[in-house]
Design a protein around this motif. Structure first.
Motif, PDB file in Angstrom:
ATOM      1  N   ASN B  70       0.799  -1.035  -0.129  1.00 32.45           N
ATOM      2  CA  ASN B  70      -0.010  -0.111  -0.163  1.00 32.45           C
ATOM      3  C   ASN B  70       0.832   1.310   0.045  1.00 32.45           C
ATOM      4  O   ASN B  70       0.449   2.328  -0.748  1.00 32.45           O
ATOM      5  N   LYS B  73       1.731   1.575  -3.419  1.00 25.71           N
ATOM      6  CA  LYS B  73       0.758   1.839  -4.272  1.00 25.71           C
ATOM      7  C   LYS B  73       0.238   3.603  -4.233  1.00 25.71           C
ATOM      8  O   LYS B  73      -0.306   4.061  -5.172  1.00 25.71           O
ATOM      9  N   ALA B  74       0.453   3.946  -2.806  1.00 26.67           N
ATOM     10  CA  ALA B  74       0.226   5.488  -2.811  1.00 26.67           C
ATOM     11  C   ALA B  74       0.967   6.326  -3.620  1.00 26.67           C
ATOM     12  O   ALA B  74       0.643   7.393  -3.972  1.00 26.67           O
ATOM     13  N   GLU B  93     -17.510  10.727 -11.474  1.00 26.66           N
ATOM     14  CA  GLU B  93     -17.495   9.747 -10.247  1.00 26.66           C
ATOM     15  C   GLU B  93     -16.264   8.652 -10.213  1.00 26.66           C
ATOM     16  O   GLU B  93     -15.841   8.496  -9.268  1.00 26.66           O
ATOM     17  N   HIS B  94     -15.762   8.302 -11.370  1.00 25.22           N
ATOM     18  CA  HIS B  94     -14.634   7.435 -11.349  1.00 25.22           C
ATOM     19  C   HIS B  94     -13.526   8.016 -10.748  1.00 25.22           C
ATOM     20  O   HIS B  94     -12.932   7.508  -9.972  1.00 25.22           O
ATOM     21  N   GLU B  96     -13.624  10.507  -8.619  1.00 23.55           N
ATOM     22  CA  GLU B  96     -13.646  10.645  -7.338  1.00 23.55           C
ATOM     23  C   GLU B  96     -13.365   9.275  -6.565  1.00 23.55           C
ATOM     24  O   GLU B  96     -12.714   9.209  -5.379  1.00 23.55           O
ATOM     25  N   MET B  97     -13.743   8.264  -7.281  1.00 26.30           N
ATOM     26  CA  MET B  97     -13.446   6.819  -6.646  1.00 26.30           C
ATOM     27  C   MET B  97     -12.011   6.811  -6.443  1.00 26.30           C
ATOM     28  O   MET B  97     -11.587   6.278  -5.445  1.00 26.30           O
ATOM     29  N   VAL B  98     -11.296   7.165  -7.667  1.00 29.55           N
ATOM     30  CA  VAL B  98      -9.906   6.913  -7.532  1.00 29.55           C
ATOM     31  C   VAL B  98      -9.308   7.729  -6.254  1.00 29.55           C
ATOM     32  O   VAL B  98      -8.194   7.367  -5.513  1.00 29.55           O
ATOM     33  N   ASN B 100     -10.781   8.832  -3.612  1.00 33.11           N
ATOM     34  CA  ASN B 100     -11.114   8.364  -2.403  1.00 33.11           C
ATOM     35  C   ASN B 100     -10.399   6.873  -1.961  1.00 33.11           C
ATOM     36  O   ASN B 100      -9.766   7.001  -0.865  1.00 33.11           O
ATOM     37  N   LEU B 101     -10.095   5.862  -3.099  1.00 36.28           N
ATOM     38  CA  LEU B 101      -9.324   5.065  -2.848  1.00 36.28           C
ATOM     39  C   LEU B 101      -7.829   5.292  -2.427  1.00 36.28           C
ATOM     40  O   LEU B 101      -7.054   4.421  -1.795  1.00 36.28           O
ATOM     41  N   HIS B 102      -7.480   6.606  -2.958  1.00 33.68           N
ATOM     42  CA  HIS B 102      -5.987   6.925  -2.640  1.00 33.68           C
ATOM     43  C   HIS B 102      -5.975   7.852  -1.510  1.00 33.68           C
ATOM     44  O   HIS B 102      -4.968   8.339  -0.928  1.00 33.68           O
ATOM     45  N   HIS B 103      -7.028   7.930  -0.618  1.00 35.47           N
ATOM     46  CA  HIS B 103      -7.228   8.519   0.491  1.00 35.47           C
ATOM     47  C   HIS B 103      -6.744  10.313   0.333  1.00 35.47           C
ATOM     48  O   HIS B 103      -6.247  10.845   1.281  1.00 35.47           O
ATOM     49  N   VAL B 106     -10.635  14.969   1.293  1.00 36.14           N
ATOM     50  CA  VAL B 106     -12.036  15.143   0.727  1.00 36.14           C
ATOM     51  C   VAL B 106     -12.428  16.603   0.094  1.00 36.14           C
ATOM     52  O   VAL B 106     -12.875  16.649  -1.042  1.00 36.14           O
ATOM     53  N   GLU B 110     -13.009  17.632  -5.242  1.00 39.05           N
ATOM     54  CA  GLU B 110     -13.888  18.171  -6.468  1.00 39.05           C
ATOM     55  C   GLU B 110     -13.135  18.901  -7.259  1.00 39.05           C
ATOM     56  O   GLU B 110     -13.264  18.933  -8.455  1.00 39.05           O
TER      57      GLU B 110
END
Lengths: 553, 260
Positions: B70, B73-74, B93-94, B96-98, B100-103, B106, B110
């Motif tokens: 991990n 991967k970060a 959305e995709h 935004e998903m990426v 979030n997955l990379h923390h 927040v 946007e």
């Protein structure tokens, strides 16, 4: 495109098309270099469905055994078979009938319409034959033995098979008509509602089969006129074996002819629908509809209430999974159906628990609970199958290859797995528990008993959800669907919780709720179990996930 | 720095990658070449954590992929060969998903997503479902997802397929800019002209084994040829391409004659 009559069937093409479609359908979508994905209980999904239907056929055979009339028994068996075959086709094999994707693949090749049609028909016939063998063989054998007629068995089986083929062709015509008439997405939506409606039959069928059999037997004994049954499709085919056993009435003959005519009509309607020319028209229509609907579709750019609510949750993995689940529910019909299926099931179980004047027994009143027997425990079953169905449904997707993103990002995969479990608990199980609490308050006549009982049920639910994650940790939308998998999963979610809940609730009501100490002990033990399972999750799930590799087809 | 040491991966009895070793220095664009089935994708998938190695080690900036997956991967971006995306999400959305997955924080997501969408000319499609995207648009989205978290290592598997000429130029420049910033870019492609133009160092593999390594110039000189294509053909044993083409033509003529 030449006409059907003029074109000869190309045997090599036929063999190739049939082989390709069967392979495409049945071959597991595991990684390129092998590594078959394990299916339900290690049995291939289609074999699992056939096995389950074989068990159903034993029940159907018992109806033949108790019915005192060949026609009535055959009517019941064929009627149930038609429902089961229709459901299986709708659930698992709708693409087999006609997929608009056929045309782009086959169009560049010199495949004639007749060869294409026969390949489709044979493909369909293979599945229908397999389903009819598992559903109709035992009843046919029982009928032959009961009425001491060697010919009756094959005729009954032939009637079953013909009704199956007619059903499959009916769906081919119906499906393609709907594709032509309306928007593809809308059609899929309507189909999913139809599937939902038919879920009542499949589950209701299991639950009410013995009951229906008894009532039909009573009807024949009372001399009730059943000739109106000849007007229905199962009656047309059931008339075939009935014609063999003497005392043929004109109604029976007309019904038998109607069965034959329906088969021929469906065959010719099917020819026009399962042709490559039709596949071309369908493909063009779908392409036009898709481009129209995609150009119309504008999704809101700004985050809605749900997204804002999601941002309140601290873990990014939760946000990812919940957002994905919401979108998959909106656009992925398979997923939507697997979730919506919960509604008829829940209603059915609640109805069964409360039917015939039975009421929910207060488990704090040991005598009443034991006296009421086991059937009212079915209202608790929803608690067991709701999380398992949501979690199971959330693991599979047509876009499973997109799961590469979880493997290449530093996301906590254990959290991803648990996010779908939390989603099931918060949005499905807790609302049902609240509903249960209201229901129990009414039947127990004590809000305290209802609340205390709900506390226990909540702990049981948490333990069950933890157990599911522990047994089968699945990253959301990361596994490919296989034919037969959904029907098999449905069977599992029906039988296993049934046994677990019946045994568990009986033990609880007999030994647990005797007094404050008994209740306290139950709560403490369940809390300990939940804590233990959570601890095991943190230790074991990462280890199991570390061994999982991304499936990239 | 990336160090791959005796990497092997076995599928049943087949070794897709066997004892592969190489090193990539910071600031390099490193080309990974090989014929179909050579083991490039397997190597890349092991590097990005989609697959486990049977034996061998990979360390990226001193971290081991097995134990510090991990953390690696970060700082790693990946653009896969297939356009595998959750097609029911929108492009926005995709991304935004990426994030979030990379923390990623927040509050910054946007604006970061919007900026990247505009720069990659995806503004009109950003709020439409990915299902309606063209291959090129999906490829741009994958690239945006691969770089949005500002990785130090970028791994690209056939990133130019489906892109128009303008987008290809943009991608090539982006890759060069990445390397100038002392980041590592691993580039897998079959388009040898592009590879020759942008890669500092090349590794050519076949049947899972290393054939050669060096700068494009060194490889051409070692093979005594003037183009990378010729060097590649010679190294992978495809020296009689003309004969092979004539052979194919003869075979299909003969086959059709027999049938007729």
């Amino acid at each position: 495109m030449a006409t059907m009559v003029k074109e000869p069937i190309d045997k090599r093409q036929l063999k190739t098309l049939l082989k390709a479609s069967l392979k495409t359908d049945l071959r597991s979508s595991a990684s390129r270099f092998g590594g078959e994905r394990k299916s339900l209980l290690g049995i291939p999904p289609i074999a699992f469905v056939l096995l389950m239907y074989f068990m159903v056929s034993v029940m159907l055979a018992s109806v033949i055994g108790i019915a005192n009339d060949v026609f009535l028994g055959a009517f019941f068996v064929i009627g149930m078979q038609i429902v089961f075959i229709a459901i299986t086709i709708l659930l698992e094999f709708s693409n087999l009938i006609l997929s608009p994707d056929d045309f782009p693949i086959l169009a560049p090749h010199p495949v004639n319409s007749r060869t294409f049609f026969v390949a489709k028909m044979l493909h369909l016939a293979i599945y229908v034959t397999l389903l009819v063998i598992s559903l109709g063989l035992i009843p046919a054998v029982v009928a032959a033995i009961k009425y001491k007629s060697v010919l009756l068995g094959p005729v009954m089986f032939l009637a079953s098979w013909s009704s199956g083929i007619a059903t499959a062709l009916f769906f081919a015509v119906f499906y393609t008509l709907m594709l032509r008439l309306g928007n593809r997405e809308r059609m899929h939506r309507y189909l999913s509602y139809l599937q939902l409606l038919m879920m009542f039959f499949i589950y209701g069928g299991y639950q009410f089969l013995p009951d229906v059999g008894r009532r039909m037997l009573a009807l024949t004994k009372s001399g009730f006129d059943l000739s109106y049954l000849y007007l229905t499709p199962p009656g047309w085919f059931a008339a075939w074996p009935a014609c063999l056993t003497g005392g043929i009435s004109p109604a029976q003959v007309w019904a038998a002819i109607a069965g034959l005519v329906s088969l021929v009509v469906m065959y010719f309607l099917g020819i026009s629908r399962l042709s490559i020319g039709y596949a071309q028209t369908l493909n063009e229509t779908v392409e036009q509809q898709q481009s129209k609907s995609e150009s119309k579709r504008e999704v809101r750019g700004h985050p809605g209430i749900f997204n804002r609510l999601l941002q309140l949750f601290s873990a990014p993995e939760d946000r990812v999974v919940w957002q994905l689940m919401r979108k998959q529910f909106k656009y992925d019909n398979r997923y939507k159906l697997s979730v919506l299926m919960i509604i008829p099931l829940t209603l059915l179980y609640v109805y069964m628990g409360l039917k015939d004047g039975q009421v929910l027994a207060d488990p704090f009143n040991v005598v009443a609970a034991v006296a009421k027997g086991g059937s009212n425990f079915t209202v608790y079953m929803a608690l067991a199958f709701i999380p398992s169905m949501v979690i199971f449904g959330s693991a599979y997707s047509a876009s499973y290859q997109a799961a590469w993103i979880y493997y290449t990002s530093p996301a906590d995969r254990t959290r991803l797995v648990l996010a779908s479990n939390r989603f099931a608990t918060i949005f499905f199980c807790i609302p049902y528990l609240v509903f249960m609490c209201v229901l129990m308050t009414y039947f127990f006549g004590s809000i305290l008993h209802a609340f205390l009982h709900c506390v226990v049920l909540f702990l049981v639910l948490l333990a069950l959800v933890d157990l599911i994650a522990l047994i089968a940790p699945r990253i959301p939308f990361s596994l490919p669907m296989k034919s037969g998998q959904r029907t098999g999963a449905m069977m599992i979610t029906m039988f296993i919780p049934m046994i677990a809940v019946m045994v568990g609730m009986r033990i609880l009501s007999r030994f647990g709720y005797g007094g404050v100490i008994g209740y306290g002990t139950i709560v403490c033990v369940l809390t300990l179990i939940v804590l233990l399972l959570s601890h095991l999750q943190r230790r074991l799930i990462p280890r199991r996930l570390a061994k999982q590799e991304c499936l990239d087809g | 720095m990336i160090k791959v040491d005796n990497l092997s991966r076995q599928y049943g009895t087949l070794w897709a990658v066997k004892d592969l070793s190489f090193e990539i220095a910071d600031g390099q664009v490193y080309g990974l070449l090989g014929p179909n089935g050579a083991g490039k994708s397997t190597t890349v998938k092991i590097m990005v954590g989609m697959m486990a190695a049977t034996t061998g080690e990979i360390t990226i900036n001193g971290l081991n992929i097995k134990t510090d997956g991990n953390a690696i991967k970060a700082n790693l971006g990946f653009v896969p060969e297939s356009c595998a995306l959750y097609e029911n999400l929108t492009g926005r959305e995709h991304l935004e998903m990426v994030c979030n997955l990379h923390h990623l924080p927040v509050e910054g997501i946007e604006s970061q997503v919007t900026k990247l969408i505009e720069l990659l000319d995806l503004k009109d499609a950003a709020d439409k479902r990915i299902a309606g995207y063209s291959k090129g648009m999906k490829q741009k989205l994958l690239l945006a997802g691969g770089i949005i978290h500002n990785p130090r290592v970028l791994i690209l598997d056939e990133p130019l397929s489906g892109l128009d000429a303008n987008a290809q130029s943009l991608f090539r420049e982006l890759i060069k800019e990445f390397a100038r910033d002392n980041r590592i870019v691993i580039f897998c492609s079959h388009v040898l002209e592009v590879v020759e133009r942008i890669c500092d160092q090349l590794l050519i593999i076949d049947h899972g084994k290393k054939l050669t390594e060096g700068t494009p110039q060194q490889i051409m000189e070692n093979q005594s040829v003037t183009t990378l294509g010729e060097a590649f053909n010679r190294l992978t044993g495809a020296t009689d391409i003309d004969d092979q083409a004539r052979g194919i033509l003869r075979a299909i003529e003969r086959g059709n004659g027999d049938n007729g």
